[in-house]
Scaffold this motif. Structure first.
Motif, PDB file in Angstrom:
ATOM      1  N   THR A   2       0.827  -1.192   0.000  1.00 19.29           N
ATOM      2  CA  THR A   2       0.000   0.000   0.000  1.00 19.29           C
ATOM      3  C   THR A   2       0.859   1.237   0.000  1.00 19.29           C
ATOM      4  O   THR A   2       1.974   1.254   0.517  1.00 19.29           O
ATOM      5  N   ALA A   3       0.326   2.289  -0.570  1.00 16.62           N
ATOM      6  CA  ALA A   3       1.076   3.541  -0.649  1.00 16.62           C
ATOM      7  C   ALA A   3       1.133   4.197   0.713  1.00 16.62           C
ATOM      8  O   ALA A   3       0.210   4.091   1.516  1.00 16.62           O
ATOM      9  N   SER A  26       6.178  -5.388 -11.048  1.00 11.36           N
ATOM     10  CA  SER A  26       5.791  -6.548 -11.845  1.00 11.36           C
ATOM     11  C   SER A  26       4.643  -7.278 -11.150  1.00 11.36           C
ATOM     12  O   SER A  26       4.764  -7.690  -9.995  1.00 11.36           O
ATOM     13  N   ARG A  27       3.512  -7.424 -11.854  1.00  8.61           N
ATOM     14  CA  ARG A  27       2.399  -8.179 -11.276  1.00  8.61           C
ATOM     15  C   ARG A  27       2.782  -9.639 -11.067  1.00  8.61           C
ATOM     16  O   ARG A  27       2.315 -10.294 -10.141  1.00  8.61           O
ATOM     17  N   ARG A 105      -3.326  -3.880  -7.939  1.00  3.59           N
ATOM     18  CA  ARG A 105      -2.893  -2.535  -7.557  1.00  3.59           C
ATOM     19  C   ARG A 105      -1.384  -2.371  -7.663  1.00  3.59           C
ATOM     20  O   ARG A 105      -0.888  -1.259  -7.888  1.00  3.59           O
ATOM     21  N   SER A 106      -0.643  -3.477  -7.502  1.00  2.00           N
ATOM     22  CA  SER A 106       0.817  -3.364  -7.549  1.00  2.00           C
ATOM     23  C   SER A 106       1.303  -2.912  -8.919  1.00  2.00           C
ATOM     24  O   SER A 106       2.351  -2.283  -9.037  1.00  2.00           O
ATOM     25  N   GLY A 107       0.541  -3.217  -9.971  1.00  2.00           N
ATOM     26  CA  GLY A 107       0.967  -2.826 -11.306  1.00  2.00           C
ATOM     27  C   GLY A 107       0.958  -1.328 -11.531  1.00  2.00           C
ATOM     28  O   GLY A 107       1.557  -0.839 -12.493  1.00  2.00           O
ATOM     29  N   SER A 108       0.267  -0.571 -10.644  1.00  6.85           N
ATOM     30  CA  SER A 108       0.212   0.886 -10.801  1.00  6.85           C
ATOM     31  C   SER A 108       1.400   1.594 -10.164  1.00  6.85           C
ATOM     32  O   SER A 108       1.538   2.812 -10.310  1.00  6.85           O
ATOM     33  N   GLN A 109       2.241   0.867  -9.464  1.00  6.65           N
ATOM     34  CA  GLN A 109       3.398   1.486  -8.806  1.00  6.65           C
ATOM     35  C   GLN A 109       4.491   1.759  -9.845  1.00  6.65           C
ATOM     36  O   GLN A 109       4.844   0.890 -10.627  1.00  6.65           O
ATOM     37  N   MET A 160      10.571  -2.357  -3.963  1.00  5.92           N
ATOM     38  CA  MET A 160      10.310  -2.573  -5.386  1.00  5.92           C
ATOM     39  C   MET A 160      10.152  -4.064  -5.649  1.00  5.92           C
ATOM     40  O   MET A 160      10.993  -4.868  -5.230  1.00  5.92           O
ATOM     41  N   LEU A 161       9.076  -4.448  -6.331  1.00  3.14           N
ATOM     42  CA  LEU A 161       8.860  -5.818  -6.762  1.00  3.14           C
ATOM     43  C   LEU A 161       9.129  -5.871  -8.266  1.00  3.14           C
ATOM     44  O   LEU A 161       8.354  -5.328  -9.056  1.00  3.14           O
ATOM     45  N   LEU A 162      10.237  -6.520  -8.641  1.00  2.00           N
ATOM     46  CA  LEU A 162      10.731  -6.410 -10.015  1.00  2.00           C
ATOM     47  C   LEU A 162      11.095  -7.773 -10.588  1.00  2.00           C
ATOM     48  O   LEU A 162      11.413  -8.709  -9.849  1.00  2.00           O
ATOM     49  N   GLY A 163      11.070  -7.844 -11.907  1.00  2.00           N
ATOM     50  CA  GLY A 163      11.664  -8.977 -12.592  1.00  2.00           C
ATOM     51  C   GLY A 163      13.180  -8.879 -12.543  1.00  2.00           C
ATOM     52  O   GLY A 163      13.742  -7.835 -12.210  1.00  2.00           O
ATOM     53  N   SER A 164      13.855  -9.964 -12.888  1.00  2.00           N
ATOM     54  CA  SER A 164      15.315  -9.999 -12.766  1.00  2.00           C
ATOM     55  C   SER A 164      15.992  -8.928 -13.611  1.00  2.00           C
ATOM     56  O   SER A 164      16.972  -8.310 -13.187  1.00  2.00           O
ATOM     57  N   ARG A 165      15.471  -8.674 -14.827  1.00  2.00           N
ATOM     58  CA  ARG A 165      16.119  -7.698 -15.701  1.00  2.00           C
ATOM     59  C   ARG A 165      16.036  -6.292 -15.106  1.00  2.00           C
ATOM     60  O   ARG A 165      17.033  -5.566 -15.042  1.00  2.00           O
ATOM     61  N   ASP A 166      14.839  -5.899 -14.657  1.00  2.00           N
ATOM     62  CA  ASP A 166      14.695  -4.569 -14.057  1.00  2.00           C
ATOM     63  C   ASP A 166      15.499  -4.465 -12.761  1.00  2.00           C
ATOM     64  O   ASP A 166      16.065  -3.410 -12.461  1.00  2.00           O
ATOM     65  N   ALA A 167      15.537  -5.555 -11.975  1.00  2.00           N
ATOM     66  CA  ALA A 167      16.324  -5.530 -10.738  1.00  2.00           C
ATOM     67  C   ALA A 167      17.802  -5.311 -11.045  1.00  2.00           C
ATOM     68  O   ALA A 167      18.488  -4.539 -10.359  1.00  2.00           O
TER      69      ALA A 167
END
Length: 359
Positions: A2-3, A26-27, A105-109, A160-167
């Motif tokens: 949550t924000a 990343s959803r 909702r996480s996809g809007s971050q 941050m919840l990210l895929g490996s590439r973005d991380a």
């Protein structure tokens, strides 16, 4: 996640500079993060439902309260059992709805890193930590995704919840600004720069094709899909016997608790490796004047790479016709490992362009 209200940060009046990295949550990462607790809840609910649906001998039902037993008639026992089952299903549906809402909702971050600060924006609110105030960056990997936690000097936190590439990209940007970061724990290290750099030239390219899929990968692929095969086989056995619908649903639920959840979890964890194997089958190995890179089929973007500075040695292990098995010896910090490249065409030319000064 949550924000939270915007956190104070030093240099807050500075205008944002050019972004070194921008991305969004990343959803799939949120789904992988919530999958284990949902599996635990589902197993508990499945056990409860199994106990509630278990056939009972008429006239033997009883209710235990405070160590005392009270006999129940069949009608009351059925009502109590149905109420308990309905309550469990209601709790499970509520938990599932809350998890799905969190994932959506996480996809809007949105995340951003520039030369001055790291930012997270969600629901119109921005959390900002100045680069000078960042004390540490903690990385936790789970399967093909990562949780990157940025901690500030005043207990500010950005998750941050990210895929490996973005991380990999956000860690590279932060390290370039002098921030101490944890290491990326990924099954397949993604390419930090997925295109050719200005002035970077290609010396060699080739397609390993089916030769890249060796017996070791075939065995692991079978092991990854084994729970799913058990689940599908059990479903076929249950419904091919043409049972009563309620009985079929009961045993289907039991096999889903035993094998279905496990299959979902294993596929989520090994998603990144399976994707890399697919790219290896249909993609291209490229050698430039700076690195070895693996290109995604059709798009040509690199999904992983290896800098020459990390390469210690390369040698041919075995030849099969016009193709060869090449072993690479790689040093990453204090760790030395070996990686096999199977089915490389024109392997002699591949080795030749790895030498300093080759053209």
């Amino acid at each position: 996640m949550t924000a939270q209200p915007a956190l104070p940060a030093s240099h807050g009046d500075d205008l944002p500079g050019p972004a070194l990295w921008e991305g969004h949550s990343s959803r799939s990462a949120a789904l992988a993060f919530w999958l284990p607790p949902f599996i635990a809840l589902g197993l508990f609910a499945g056990g409860w439902l199994a106990a509630g649906l278990m056939p009972r001998i008429a006239g033997t039902a009883e209710l235990r309260i405070g160590g005392q037993s009270f006999p129940l008639d069949d009608g009351t026992a059925a009502a109590v059992s149905s109420g308990a089952i309905g309550l469990v299903l209601l709790v499970l549906a509520f938990a599932l709805g809350a998890i799905l809402l969190t994932i959506v909702r996480s996809g809007s971050q949105r995340y951003r890193v520039d030369g001055q600060a790291a930012e997270r924006t969600a629901d119109g609110m921005t959390d900002r930590i100045a680069i000078a105030d960042i004390r540490r960056v903690i990385v936790h990997g789970y399967g093909a995704w990562h949780r990157v936690r940025i901690v500030g000097s005043n207990r500010q936190r950005i998750l941050m919840l990210l895929g490996s590439r973005d991380a990999a990209r956000v860690l590279t940007a932060l390290r370039g600004l002098g921030v101490e970061c944890g290491a990326l724990d990924a099954i397949e290290q993604p390419a930090e720069i997925d295109t050719l750099l200005p002035g970077e030239s290609v010396r060699w390219r080739g397609r390993p094709g089916l030769a890249s899929f060796d017996s070791g990968r075939a065995f692991l692929l079978f092991a990854v899909f084994l729970p799913l095969l058990f689940f599908l086989g059990a479903q076929w056995m249950i419904w091919s016997a043409e049972p009563m619908v309620i009985v079929g649903l009961f045993f289907s639920g039991m096999t889903f608790c035993l094998f279905g959840y496990l299959a979902l979890y294993v596929l989520a964890v090994f998603h990144e490796r399976l994707r890399a194997w697919f790219f290896d089958l249909f993609g291209t190995v490229v050698v430039t004047d700076r690195r070895i890179a693996w290109a995604v089929p059709l798009s040509g973007r690199f999904y992983r790479d290896l800098a020459f500075a990390e390469l210690i040695d390369a040698a041919i292990v075995e030849r099969k016709g016009r193709r060869a098995w090449v072993a690479l010896t790689i040093r990453t910090r204090d760790d030395v490992r070996h990686e096999d490249l199977r089915g490389l065409p024109d392997a002699d030319r591949f080795l030749a362009v790895l030498r300093p000064g080759a053209r």
